[in-house]
Scaffold this active site. Structure first.
Site, PDB file in Angstrom:
ATOM      1  N   CYS A 102     -13.127 -51.763 -11.174  1.00 21.84           N
ATOM      2  CA  CYS A 102     -13.580 -51.184  -9.908  1.00 21.84           C
ATOM      3  C   CYS A 102     -14.499 -50.003 -10.225  1.00 21.84           C
ATOM      4  O   CYS A 102     -14.196 -49.220 -11.122  1.00 21.84           O
ATOM      5  CB  CYS A 102     -12.368 -50.712  -9.112  1.00 21.84           C
ATOM      6  SG  CYS A 102     -12.794 -49.977  -7.536  1.00 21.84           S
ATOM      7  N   HIS A 144     -10.138 -57.832  -3.204  1.00 19.41           N
ATOM      8  CA  HIS A 144     -10.311 -56.482  -3.755  1.00 19.41           C
ATOM      9  C   HIS A 144     -11.063 -55.580  -2.764  1.00 19.41           C
ATOM     10  O   HIS A 144     -10.646 -54.453  -2.498  1.00 19.41           O
ATOM     11  CB  HIS A 144     -11.072 -56.622  -5.088  1.00 19.41           C
ATOM     12  CG  HIS A 144     -11.402 -55.344  -5.782  1.00 19.41           C
ATOM     13  ND1 HIS A 144     -10.949 -55.051  -7.043  1.00 19.41           N
ATOM     14  CD2 HIS A 144     -12.162 -54.283  -5.412  1.00 19.41           C
ATOM     15  CE1 HIS A 144     -11.400 -53.854  -7.408  1.00 19.41           C
ATOM     16  NE2 HIS A 144     -12.149 -53.368  -6.427  1.00 19.41           N
ATOM     17  N   GLU A 145     -12.156 -56.102  -2.195  1.00 23.77           N
ATOM     18  CA  GLU A 145     -12.993 -55.278  -1.317  1.00 23.77           C
ATOM     19  C   GLU A 145     -12.309 -55.014   0.024  1.00 23.77           C
ATOM     20  O   GLU A 145     -12.407 -53.908   0.562  1.00 23.77           O
ATOM     21  CB  GLU A 145     -14.361 -55.940  -1.098  1.00 23.77           C
ATOM     22  CG  GLU A 145     -15.200 -56.094  -2.365  1.00 23.77           C
ATOM     23  CD  GLU A 145     -15.377 -54.802  -3.141  1.00 23.77           C
ATOM     24  OE1 GLU A 145     -15.512 -53.733  -2.516  1.00 23.77           O
ATOM     25  OE2 GLU A 145     -15.347 -54.856  -4.382  1.00 23.77           O
ATOM     26  N   HIS A 148      -9.991 -52.293  -0.245  1.00 22.54           N
ATOM     27  CA  HIS A 148     -10.642 -50.975  -0.177  1.00 22.54           C
ATOM     28  C   HIS A 148     -10.727 -50.490   1.271  1.00 22.54           C
ATOM     29  O   HIS A 148     -10.516 -49.315   1.538  1.00 22.54           O
ATOM     30  CB  HIS A 148     -12.073 -51.047  -0.731  1.00 22.54           C
ATOM     31  CG  HIS A 148     -12.182 -50.840  -2.210  1.00 22.54           C
ATOM     32  ND1 HIS A 148     -11.680 -49.733  -2.857  1.00 22.54           N
ATOM     33  CD2 HIS A 148     -12.773 -51.585  -3.176  1.00 22.54           C
ATOM     34  CE1 HIS A 148     -11.962 -49.815  -4.154  1.00 22.54           C
ATOM     35  NE2 HIS A 148     -12.616 -50.942  -4.375  1.00 22.54           N
TER      36      HIS A 148
END
Ligand code: NI
Length: 190
Positions: A102, A144-145, A148
């Site tokens: 990341c 993953h995004e 976030h």
């Protein structure tokens, strides 16, 4: 924006939830442009890594906006697609562990369990709904995004598995950590 605008742990903004975008204004389009520029600039400073995606929180803008690289394998293709208010509507496939890194967690790589297939819903920059099925690495990138945008980082998924943590070696290979290195990294992450 450039790579200096990308925030890293322990910056507390990274663990905050981003807000939805209600109207796609010029400011939102400018934000997307800035995110792309920051990611490409970051990549130009990293010999062995590709900037595959970024969430707006990583440039300290708490909006649910994500950009994903058009071609993960070709550094010369610097195009991205933007996803506004992205969400995972369905998790499918198996759970598979693989390495991820990341831009906001410097030099740390972790073996993270993720679903191999997801269905994603979002808005495009034109305000039209996007629905897509992602598999494999792309499915991992979306998980993953979208994490976030909810204030979650990949390291938070493997907090209880110290052996899952690795680092990027100077040669570009992912390497194991010594106990000392692990302790040092953990003190930054939480
Ligand atoms: Ni990330």
């Amino acid at each position: 924006m450039n790579r200096d605008n990308i925030i890293t742990l322990p910056n507390p903004s990274l663990r905050e939830k981003s807000q939805r975008v209600h109207v796609i204004t010029e400011d939102v389009l400018k934000l997307i442009e800035d995110m792309e520029a920051a990611t490409i600039d970051w990549e130009s400073s990293r010999q062995h890594e590709v900037g595959v995606a970024l969430a707006a929180v990583q440039v300290d803008k708490l909006y649910r906006v994500v950009i994903v690289r058009n071609d993960f394998n070709n550094k010369d293709d610097k195009g991205f697609q933007a996803f506004i208010n992205p969400e995972i509507v369905k998790y499918e496939g198996e759970i598979e562990e693989d390495f991820e890194g990341c831009l906001s967690v410097k030099d740390v790589y972790g073996k993270v369990p993720r679903h191999t297939k997801v269905r994603v819903k979002a808005l495009g920059v034109d305000g039209k709904e996007i629905r897509l099925k992602a598999e494999g690495f792309l499915a991992r990138v979306f998980q993953h995004e979208i994490d976030h945008t909810n204030g979650k980082l990949f390291v938070d998924h493997i907090k209880d598995s110290p052996e899952a943590f690795h680092k990027l070696g100077e040669s570009g290979k992912i390497e194991e950590l010594s106990d000392e290195q692990r302790e040092e990294i953990f003190s930054i992450l939480w």
